[in-house]
Design a protein around this motif. Structure first.
Motif, PDB file in Angstrom:
ATOM      1  N   TYR A   2       0.840  -1.194   0.000  1.00  0.00           N
ATOM      2  CA  TYR A   2       0.000   0.000   0.000  1.00  0.00           C
ATOM      3  C   TYR A   2       0.875   1.244   0.000  1.00  0.00           C
ATOM      4  O   TYR A   2       1.960   1.250   0.558  1.00  0.00           O
ATOM      5  CB  TYR A   2      -0.891   0.019   1.237  1.00  0.00           C
ATOM      6  CG  TYR A   2      -1.829  -1.159   1.314  1.00  0.00           C
ATOM      7  CD1 TYR A   2      -3.095  -1.074   0.778  1.00  0.00           C
ATOM      8  CD2 TYR A   2      -1.436  -2.345   1.924  1.00  0.00           C
ATOM      9  CE1 TYR A   2      -3.969  -2.150   0.847  1.00  0.00           C
ATOM     10  CE2 TYR A   2      -2.296  -3.423   1.997  1.00  0.00           C
ATOM     11  CZ  TYR A   2      -3.557  -3.318   1.456  1.00  0.00           C
ATOM     12  OH  TYR A   2      -4.416  -4.380   1.519  1.00  0.00           O
ATOM     13  N   LYS A   4      -0.785   4.282   0.764  1.00  0.00           N
ATOM     14  CA  LYS A   4      -1.484   5.137   1.722  1.00  0.00           C
ATOM     15  C   LYS A   4      -2.066   4.274   2.842  1.00  0.00           C
ATOM     16  O   LYS A   4      -2.467   3.140   2.607  1.00  0.00           O
ATOM     17  CB  LYS A   4      -2.627   5.897   1.040  1.00  0.00           C
ATOM     18  CG  LYS A   4      -2.161   6.918   0.025  1.00  0.00           C
ATOM     19  CD  LYS A   4      -3.332   7.664  -0.555  1.00  0.00           C
ATOM     20  CE  LYS A   4      -2.858   8.697  -1.559  1.00  0.00           C
ATOM     21  NZ  LYS A   4      -3.978   9.451  -2.120  1.00  0.00           N
ATOM     22  N   CYS A   5      -2.146   4.856   4.026  1.00  0.00           N
ATOM     23  CA  CYS A   5      -2.738   4.178   5.170  1.00  0.00           C
ATOM     24  C   CYS A   5      -4.208   3.873   4.882  1.00  0.00           C
ATOM     25  O   CYS A   5      -4.946   4.746   4.406  1.00  0.00           O
ATOM     26  CB  CYS A   5      -2.612   5.049   6.422  1.00  0.00           C
ATOM     27  SG  CYS A   5      -3.392   4.332   7.894  1.00  0.00           S
ATOM     28  N   GLN A   6      -4.614   2.660   5.169  1.00  0.00           N
ATOM     29  CA  GLN A   6      -5.984   2.238   4.903  1.00  0.00           C
ATOM     30  C   GLN A   6      -6.988   2.814   5.895  1.00  0.00           C
ATOM     31  O   GLN A   6      -8.187   2.718   5.680  1.00  0.00           O
ATOM     32  CB  GLN A   6      -6.064   0.711   4.927  1.00  0.00           C
ATOM     33  CG  GLN A   6      -5.185   0.048   3.888  1.00  0.00           C
ATOM     34  CD  GLN A   6      -5.560   0.468   2.481  1.00  0.00           C
ATOM     35  OE1 GLN A   6      -6.641   0.151   2.017  1.00  0.00           O
ATOM     36  NE2 GLN A   6      -4.672   1.175   1.819  1.00  0.00           N
ATOM     37  N   LYS A   7      -6.485   3.461   6.959  1.00  0.00           N
ATOM     38  CA  LYS A   7      -7.395   4.071   7.936  1.00  0.00           C
ATOM     39  C   LYS A   7      -7.489   5.586   7.753  1.00  0.00           C
ATOM     40  O   LYS A   7      -8.581   6.127   7.659  1.00  0.00           O
ATOM     41  CB  LYS A   7      -6.949   3.743   9.362  1.00  0.00           C
ATOM     42  CG  LYS A   7      -7.898   4.270  10.412  1.00  0.00           C
ATOM     43  CD  LYS A   7      -7.508   3.846  11.806  1.00  0.00           C
ATOM     44  CE  LYS A   7      -8.512   4.417  12.805  1.00  0.00           C
ATOM     45  NZ  LYS A   7      -8.096   4.190  14.171  1.00  0.00           N
ATOM     46  N   GLY A   9      -5.415   7.523   5.406  1.00  0.00           N
ATOM     47  CA  GLY A   9      -5.084   8.007   4.071  1.00  0.00           C
ATOM     48  C   GLY A   9      -3.735   8.683   3.942  1.00  0.00           C
ATOM     49  O   GLY A   9      -3.379   9.138   2.857  1.00  0.00           O
ATOM     50  N   SER A  17       5.150  -0.720   7.333  1.00  0.00           N
ATOM     51  CA  SER A  17       3.835  -0.087   7.228  1.00  0.00           C
ATOM     52  C   SER A  17       3.258  -0.244   5.822  1.00  0.00           C
ATOM     53  O   SER A  17       2.064  -0.481   5.653  1.00  0.00           O
ATOM     54  CB  SER A  17       3.922   1.399   7.575  1.00  0.00           C
ATOM     55  OG  SER A  17       4.309   1.571   8.916  1.00  0.00           O
ATOM     56  N   ARG A  20       1.971  -3.731   5.557  1.00  0.00           N
ATOM     57  CA  ARG A  20       0.808  -3.918   6.435  1.00  0.00           C
ATOM     58  C   ARG A  20      -0.401  -3.122   5.960  1.00  0.00           C
ATOM     59  O   ARG A  20      -1.539  -3.546   6.128  1.00  0.00           O
ATOM     60  CB  ARG A  20       1.233  -3.486   7.842  1.00  0.00           C
ATOM     61  CG  ARG A  20       0.247  -3.730   8.906  1.00  0.00           C
ATOM     62  CD  ARG A  20       0.794  -3.436  10.290  1.00  0.00           C
ATOM     63  NE  ARG A  20       1.442  -2.146  10.362  1.00  0.00           N
ATOM     64  CZ  ARG A  20       2.519  -1.893  11.088  1.00  0.00           C
ATOM     65  NH1 ARG A  20       3.090  -2.830  11.792  1.00  0.00           N
ATOM     66  NH2 ARG A  20       3.035  -0.683  11.105  1.00  0.00           N
ATOM     67  N   GLY A  21      -0.160  -1.941   5.380  1.00  0.00           N
ATOM     68  CA  GLY A  21      -1.251  -1.103   4.909  1.00  0.00           C
ATOM     69  C   GLY A  21      -1.729  -0.077   5.915  1.00  0.00           C
ATOM     70  O   GLY A  21      -2.694   0.636   5.666  1.00  0.00           O
ATOM     71  N   TYR A  22      -1.047   0.023   7.039  1.00  0.00           N
ATOM     72  CA  TYR A  22      -1.413   0.969   8.104  1.00  0.00           C
ATOM     73  C   TYR A  22      -0.148   1.597   8.670  1.00  0.00           C
ATOM     74  O   TYR A  22       0.856   0.907   8.865  1.00  0.00           O
ATOM     75  CB  TYR A  22      -2.153   0.264   9.246  1.00  0.00           C
ATOM     76  CG  TYR A  22      -3.489  -0.288   8.844  1.00  0.00           C
ATOM     77  CD1 TYR A  22      -4.632   0.501   8.890  1.00  0.00           C
ATOM     78  CD2 TYR A  22      -3.626  -1.593   8.405  1.00  0.00           C
ATOM     79  CE1 TYR A  22      -5.871   0.001   8.516  1.00  0.00           C
ATOM     80  CE2 TYR A  22      -4.851  -2.105   8.026  1.00  0.00           C
ATOM     81  CZ  TYR A  22      -5.966  -1.305   8.086  1.00  0.00           C
ATOM     82  OH  TYR A  22      -7.192  -1.793   7.717  1.00  0.00           O
ATOM     83  N   CYS A  26      -2.084   4.381  13.401  1.00  0.00           N
ATOM     84  CA  CYS A  26      -3.356   3.720  13.076  1.00  0.00           C
ATOM     85  C   CYS A  26      -3.285   2.240  13.419  1.00  0.00           C
ATOM     86  O   CYS A  26      -4.251   1.662  13.924  1.00  0.00           O
ATOM     87  CB  CYS A  26      -3.692   3.911  11.605  1.00  0.00           C
ATOM     88  SG  CYS A  26      -4.084   5.637  11.206  1.00  0.00           S
ATOM     89  N   TRP A  27      -2.153   1.610  13.158  1.00  0.00           N
ATOM     90  CA  TRP A  27      -1.993   0.195  13.476  1.00  0.00           C
ATOM     91  C   TRP A  27      -2.120  -0.030  14.980  1.00  0.00           C
ATOM     92  O   TRP A  27      -2.762  -0.981  15.421  1.00  0.00           O
ATOM     93  CB  TRP A  27      -0.652  -0.317  12.967  1.00  0.00           C
ATOM     94  CG  TRP A  27      -0.448  -1.782  13.199  1.00  0.00           C
ATOM     95  CD1 TRP A  27       0.479  -2.350  14.015  1.00  0.00           C
ATOM     96  CD2 TRP A  27      -1.162  -2.867  12.608  1.00  0.00           C
ATOM     97  NE1 TRP A  27       0.381  -3.715  13.960  1.00  0.00           N
ATOM     98  CE2 TRP A  27      -0.626  -4.052  13.108  1.00  0.00           C
ATOM     99  CE3 TRP A  27      -2.220  -2.929  11.700  1.00  0.00           C
ATOM    100  CZ2 TRP A  27      -1.108  -5.307  12.732  1.00  0.00           C
ATOM    101  CZ3 TRP A  27      -2.695  -4.181  11.336  1.00  0.00           C
ATOM    102  CH2 TRP A  27      -2.139  -5.344  11.845  1.00  0.00           C
TER     103      TRP A  27
END
Length: 66
Positions: A2, A4-7, A9, A17, A20-22, A26-27
């Motif tokens: 990813y 951008k952070c999935q929570k 943005g 990160s 993981r996508g976060y 946020c994680w």
């Protein structure tokens, strides 16, 4: 992977990160909801079968006992 952070943005820069996508903040806020640790029961229940007991009962590569 990813960018951008999935929570929230925000742009992710840390390799962990990104995978993981976060982001770390946020994680940290969602991690308690996705905890994979399971507590062992304090006492065993008499007669309760474990997965090892079940798998030990299968013969010749059977996948199902029915």
């Amino acid at each position: 992977m990813y960018s951008k952070c999935q929570k929230c943005g925000r742009k992710l820069t840390d390799p962990e990160s990104i995978e993981r996508g976060y982001g770390p903040e946020c994680w940290g806020s969602i991690l308690p909801h996705y905890s994979i640790e399971q507590e062992e029961p304090e006492e065993s229940i008499p007669g309760q079968m474990t997965i090892e007991d079940f798998l030990g009962g299968l013969k010749n590569g059977e996948k199902d006992m029915s």
